[in-house]
Design a protein around this motif. Structure first.
Motif, PDB file in Angstrom:
ATOM      1  N   ALA A 263       0.810  -1.219   0.000  1.00 17.05           N
ATOM      2  CA  ALA A 263       0.000   0.000   0.000  1.00 17.05           C
ATOM      3  C   ALA A 263       0.840   1.264   0.000  1.00 17.05           C
ATOM      4  O   ALA A 263       0.313   2.358  -0.175  1.00 17.05           O
ATOM      5  CB  ALA A 263      -0.934   0.009   1.212  1.00 17.05           C
ATOM      6  N   GLN A 264       2.137   1.138   0.202  1.00 15.81           N
ATOM      7  CA  GLN A 264       3.045   2.292   0.225  1.00 15.81           C
ATOM      8  C   GLN A 264       2.608   3.319   1.265  1.00 15.81           C
ATOM      9  O   GLN A 264       2.406   4.498   0.967  1.00 15.81           O
ATOM     10  CB  GLN A 264       3.136   2.934  -1.165  1.00 15.81           C
ATOM     11  N   VAL A 265       2.468   2.860   2.498  1.00 13.44           N
ATOM     12  CA  VAL A 265       2.123   3.742   3.612  1.00 13.44           C
ATOM     13  C   VAL A 265       3.321   4.634   3.906  1.00 13.44           C
ATOM     14  O   VAL A 265       4.441   4.155   4.092  1.00 13.44           O
ATOM     15  CB  VAL A 265       1.751   2.905   4.855  1.00 13.44           C
ATOM     16  N   SER A 266       3.112   5.949   3.930  1.00 14.72           N
ATOM     17  CA  SER A 266       4.228   6.878   4.131  1.00 14.72           C
ATOM     18  C   SER A 266       4.491   7.180   5.594  1.00 14.72           C
ATOM     19  O   SER A 266       5.594   7.586   5.952  1.00 14.72           O
ATOM     20  CB  SER A 266       3.980   8.187   3.375  1.00 14.72           C
ATOM     21  N   SER A 267       3.488   7.007   6.458  1.00 11.61           N
ATOM     22  CA  SER A 267       3.645   7.294   7.888  1.00 11.61           C
ATOM     23  C   SER A 267       2.680   6.417   8.670  1.00 11.61           C
ATOM     24  O   SER A 267       1.568   6.131   8.199  1.00 11.61           O
ATOM     25  CB  SER A 267       3.355   8.763   8.208  1.00 11.61           C
ATOM     26  N   ALA A 268       3.100   6.031   9.877  1.00 13.10           N
ATOM     27  CA  ALA A 268       2.252   5.214  10.742  1.00 13.10           C
ATOM     28  C   ALA A 268       2.451   5.652  12.179  1.00 13.10           C
ATOM     29  O   ALA A 268       3.585   5.745  12.656  1.00 13.10           O
ATOM     30  CB  ALA A 268       2.590   3.731  10.586  1.00 13.10           C
ATOM     31  N   ALA A 269       1.357   5.936  12.872  1.00 13.13           N
ATOM     32  CA  ALA A 269       1.428   6.386  14.267  1.00 13.13           C
ATOM     33  C   ALA A 269       0.257   5.808  15.042  1.00 13.13           C
ATOM     34  O   ALA A 269      -0.778   5.453  14.465  1.00 13.13           O
ATOM     35  CB  ALA A 269       1.402   7.915  14.338  1.00 13.13           C
ATOM     36  N   HIS A 270       0.418   5.731  16.353  1.00 11.88           N
ATOM     37  CA  HIS A 270      -0.656   5.233  17.220  1.00 11.88           C
ATOM     38  C   HIS A 270      -0.840   6.173  18.398  1.00 11.88           C
ATOM     39  O   HIS A 270       0.132   6.517  19.082  1.00 11.88           O
ATOM     40  CB  HIS A 270      -0.325   3.835  17.746  1.00 11.88           C
ATOM     41  N   LEU A 271      -2.081   6.594  18.614  1.00 19.00           N
ATOM     42  CA  LEU A 271      -2.435   7.452  19.739  1.00 19.00           C
ATOM     43  C   LEU A 271      -3.256   6.653  20.725  1.00 19.00           C
ATOM     44  O   LEU A 271      -4.400   6.277  20.427  1.00 19.00           O
ATOM     45  CB  LEU A 271      -3.254   8.662  19.261  1.00 19.00           C
ATOM     46  N   PRO A 272      -2.728   6.342  21.913  1.00 22.61           N
ATOM     47  CA  PRO A 272      -3.570   5.733  22.943  1.00 22.61           C
ATOM     48  C   PRO A 272      -4.750   6.640  23.278  1.00 22.61           C
ATOM     49  O   PRO A 272      -4.746   7.843  22.958  1.00 22.61           O
ATOM     50  CB  PRO A 272      -2.608   5.596  24.126  1.00 22.61           C
ATOM     51  N   ALA A 273      -5.737   6.094  23.935  1.00 24.49           N
ATOM     52  CA  ALA A 273      -6.996   6.816  24.135  1.00 24.49           C
ATOM     53  C   ALA A 273      -6.808   8.152  24.840  1.00 24.49           C
ATOM     54  O   ALA A 273      -7.452   9.147  24.487  1.00 24.49           O
ATOM     55  CB  ALA A 273      -7.972   5.941  24.910  1.00 24.49           C
ATOM     56  N   ASP A 274      -5.909   8.222  25.847  1.00 27.45           N
ATOM     57  CA  ASP A 274      -5.772   9.467  26.597  1.00 27.45           C
ATOM     58  C   ASP A 274      -5.173  10.580  25.743  1.00 27.45           C
ATOM     59  O   ASP A 274      -5.455  11.764  25.963  1.00 27.45           O
ATOM     60  CB  ASP A 274      -4.937   9.264  27.874  1.00 27.45           C
ATOM     61  N   VAL A 275      -4.383  10.236  24.742  1.00 28.14           N
ATOM     62  CA  VAL A 275      -3.851  11.233  23.816  1.00 28.14           C
ATOM     63  C   VAL A 275      -4.871  11.540  22.726  1.00 28.14           C
ATOM     64  O   VAL A 275      -5.100  12.705  22.377  1.00 28.14           O
ATOM     65  CB  VAL A 275      -2.518  10.759  23.200  1.00 28.14           C
ATOM     66  N   ALA A 276      -5.507  10.515  22.191  1.00 29.82           N
ATOM     67  CA  ALA A 276      -6.486  10.727  21.119  1.00 29.82           C
ATOM     68  C   ALA A 276      -7.629  11.628  21.575  1.00 29.82           C
ATOM     69  O   ALA A 276      -8.123  12.453  20.796  1.00 29.82           O
ATOM     70  CB  ALA A 276      -7.039   9.385  20.645  1.00 29.82           C
ATOM     71  N   ARG A 277      -8.029  11.518  22.826  1.00 29.02           N
ATOM     72  CA  ARG A 277      -9.125  12.353  23.334  1.00 29.02           C
ATOM     73  C   ARG A 277      -8.758  13.825  23.328  1.00 29.02           C
ATOM     74  O   ARG A 277      -9.630  14.698  23.276  1.00 29.02           O
ATOM     75  CB  ARG A 277      -9.510  11.927  24.753  1.00 29.02           C
ATOM     76  N   ALA A 278      -7.460  14.123  23.404  1.00 35.28           N
ATOM     77  CA  ALA A 278      -7.002  15.522  23.455  1.00 35.28           C
ATOM     78  C   ALA A 278      -6.771  16.109  22.071  1.00 35.28           C
ATOM     79  O   ALA A 278      -6.374  17.270  21.959  1.00 35.28           O
ATOM     80  CB  ALA A 278      -5.705  15.608  24.259  1.00 35.28           C
ATOM     81  N   SER A 279      -7.044  15.342  21.029  1.00 31.35           N
ATOM     82  CA  SER A 279      -6.742  15.789  19.675  1.00 31.35           C
ATOM     83  C   SER A 279      -7.973  16.357  18.992  1.00 31.35           C
ATOM     84  O   SER A 279      -8.911  15.610  18.701  1.00 31.35           O
ATOM     85  CB  SER A 279      -6.201  14.614  18.850  1.00 31.35           C
ATOM     86  N   PRO A 280      -7.989  17.666  18.699  1.00 28.95           N
ATOM     87  CA  PRO A 280      -9.106  18.211  17.922  1.00 28.95           C
ATOM     88  C   PRO A 280      -9.227  17.539  16.558  1.00 28.95           C
ATOM     89  O   PRO A 280     -10.321  17.296  16.064  1.00 28.95           O
ATOM     90  CB  PRO A 280      -8.739  19.697  17.776  1.00 28.95           C
ATOM     91  N   ALA A 281      -8.082  17.221  15.958  1.00 27.61           N
ATOM     92  CA  ALA A 281      -8.119  16.599  14.638  1.00 27.61           C
ATOM     93  C   ALA A 281      -8.714  15.199  14.687  1.00 27.61           C
ATOM     94  O   ALA A 281      -9.294  14.725  13.720  1.00 27.61           O
ATOM     95  CB  ALA A 281      -6.707  16.543  14.057  1.00 27.61           C
ATOM     96  N   ALA A 282      -8.575  14.525  15.821  1.00 27.69           N
ATOM     97  CA  ALA A 282      -9.121  13.171  15.958  1.00 27.69           C
ATOM     98  C   ALA A 282     -10.514  13.190  16.572  1.00 27.69           C
ATOM     99  O   ALA A 282     -11.044  12.145  16.935  1.00 27.69           O
ATOM    100  CB  ALA A 282      -8.173  12.317  16.820  1.00 27.69           C
ATOM    101  N   GLY A 283     -11.104  14.352  16.683  1.00 26.26           N
ATOM    102  CA  GLY A 283     -12.395  14.472  17.355  1.00 26.26           C
ATOM    103  C   GLY A 283     -13.491  13.624  16.756  1.00 26.26           C
ATOM    104  O   GLY A 283     -14.395  13.170  17.450  1.00 26.26           O
ATOM    105  N   ILE A 284     -13.410  13.389  15.451  1.00 22.39           N
ATOM    106  CA  ILE A 284     -14.447  12.583  14.822  1.00 22.39           C
ATOM    107  C   ILE A 284     -14.346  11.120  15.228  1.00 22.39           C
ATOM    108  O   ILE A 284     -15.272  10.341  15.000  1.00 22.39           O
ATOM    109  CB  ILE A 284     -14.377  12.696  13.294  1.00 22.39           C
ATOM    110  N   ILE A 285     -13.240  10.736  15.819  1.00 24.79           N
ATOM    111  CA  ILE A 285     -13.021   9.332  16.151  1.00 24.79           C
ATOM    112  C   ILE A 285     -13.662   8.975  17.486  1.00 24.79           C
ATOM    113  O   ILE A 285     -14.057   7.849  17.723  1.00 24.79           O
ATOM    114  CB  ILE A 285     -11.509   9.028  16.149  1.00 24.79           C
ATOM    115  N   GLY A 286     -13.773   9.945  18.381  1.00 27.19           N
ATOM    116  CA  GLY A 286     -14.392   9.688  19.678  1.00 27.19           C
ATOM    117  C   GLY A 286     -13.376   9.531  20.782  1.00 27.19           C
ATOM    118  O   GLY A 286     -12.334  10.171  20.770  1.00 27.19           O
TER     119      GLY A 286
END
Length: 407
Positions: free
Chosen positions: A210-233
């Motif tokens: 798939a030629q993935v250019s970047s890969a990252a993981h945000l645990p829940a406590d970080v993801a909750r603080a992300s406005p950009a990830a807000g659609i994820i919950g």
């Protein structure tokens, strides 16, 4: 005392004066990275912010040459107009150190050598630095490298100088490689994975066609603080970025989504949402402004990232997230007199031995003056580093103590 330089002649004159007076110099540009590394133990400041401006830009040749004090925002805006970019994705850590965003310069980006989330596939600043002009510790102007992508004559000094934190020379011009910006970008987000499961998914994605250019993981406590990830919950989210022309991106996203169907629920982020969340990943935006906390960046084998990050975050009541497919572990911890350096490096040794390093990205001046912000060097490597530095700057006038005490 501060010397203000506006061109290469001013820099050479200031260095000559410092040598004559027996003074050491702290080199600064925009000053946005002054809190990175050890506090400099210098007699005077050489301000390079006035040594600014684009010298040449040749979009058709993929070459940009500019003075070190040129604002990164100016360079990125100019490249964007031509549909190009600095592929190493320079992060903006100003807010991490309590400063406004957008104050970084080209010199700061190259000399501190930090790459963004695309580093896995595009490399870091060192890989994109083609040429350097500057003044060495003898007070001599020099030029190394050139303005062509394929330059094989002589020693590759630009790669040595990149990431040297201004301890080898005072740069007056930097030549970098630029690349076309992808016309489209999308991010496949897999929701709800544990840290260990996310590492496996990222490894599978990066190893796929798939030629993935970047890969990252945000645990829940970080993801909750992300406005950009807000659609994820409220759940953890694993981010897989794909870039290229639109038909290719769409096809590759489809294949990747099918391959990871059993991993968990998926959400597709479009170009705008992708750009926002990957900027947060690059800038460690979730840890910005935390004056009472310390921040570490650990570089480890990707398969061991979760074991290190989750353990340290749990034992020290901190937060972490993973970049570079798990190989870049960002860790925010409560403040401490030693920034938890002993425990961080002990856990690193236990899990990866010598195959990793820990960099203290944020701490109070007093802490950075007593604890090594950079991974301590083995005796042989320290001796080699000192011999290299002495070839450029035998009197030790440039940024003394910036990287290691006594150097």
């Amino acid at each position: 005392m501060t010397w203000q330089a506006f061109d290469a002649a001013d820099v050479a004159s200031a260095v000559a004066d410092a040598l004559s007076d027996g003074k050491t110099l702290e080199l600064i540009g925009g000053g946005s990275r002054r809190a990175f590394g050890r506090p400099v133990e210098a007699d005077a400041v050489l301000d390079l912010s006035g040594v600014s401006g684009v010298v040449t830009y040749q979009p058709e040749e993929l070459i940009l040459a500019a003075a070190p004090g040129t604002p990164m925002a100016e360079i990125q805006a100019m490249l964007a107009q031509a549909g190009q970019q600095l592929a190493f994705e320079p992060p903006d850590f100003g807010p991490l150190w309590g400063l406004p965003a957008g104050q970084g310069t080209l010199g700061g980006a190259i000399m501190t050598g930090r790459g963004g989330p695309r580093r896995l596939t595009a490399g870091g600043p060192r890989d994109h630095c083609l040429g350097v002009k500057g003044v060495n510790g003898f007070g001599e102007a020099f030029a190394a490298g050139g303005r062509v992508v394929k330059n094989v004559t002589g020693f590759d000094l630009p790669k040595l100088i990149a990431g040297s934190f201004g301890t080898l020379c005072a740069a007056t011009e930097l030549t970098v490689k630029v690349l076309p910006a992808a016309s489209d970008m999308a991010t496949l987000a897999v929701v709800g994975l544990s840290d260990d499961a996310a590492i496996k998914v990222m490894s599978q994605a990066l190893g796929s066609s798939a030629q993935v250019s970047s890969a990252a993981h945000l645990p829940a406590d970080v993801a909750r603080a992300s406005p950009a990830a807000g659609i994820i919950g409220q759940a953890a989210v694993t981010l897989l970025r794909l870039e290229g022309v639109r038909p290719s991106v769409a096809a590759r996203v489809g294949h990747l989504a099918q391959a990871l169907e059993a991993a968990g629920p998926q959400i597709l982020l479009d170009r705008e949402a992708s750009a926002a969340i990957w900027k947060e990943v690059a800038d460690a935006a979730w840890f910005a402004g935390g004056a009472d906390t310390v921040v570490w960046k650990l570089s480890v084998p990707p398969t061991l990232g979760a074991a290190i990050g989750a353990r340290l975050a749990g034992e020290l009541s901190g937060r972490c997230y993973y970049d570079w497919g798990g190989g870049g572990v960002w860790l925010e911890l409560p403040g401490a007199d030693d920034a938890h350096a002993a425990q961080v490096r002990q856990v690193l040794r236990e899990i990866v031995g010598g195959d990793g390093h820990a960099t203290l990205m944020r701490a109070a001046n007093a802490v950075r003056a007593t604890e090594d912000p950079f991974q301590p060097l083995a005796p042989a490597l320290a001796a080699l580093s000192e011999r290299v530095r002495a070839q450029f700057d035998p009197q030790g006038i440039f940024n003394p103590g910036r990287m290691y005490g006594g150097l």
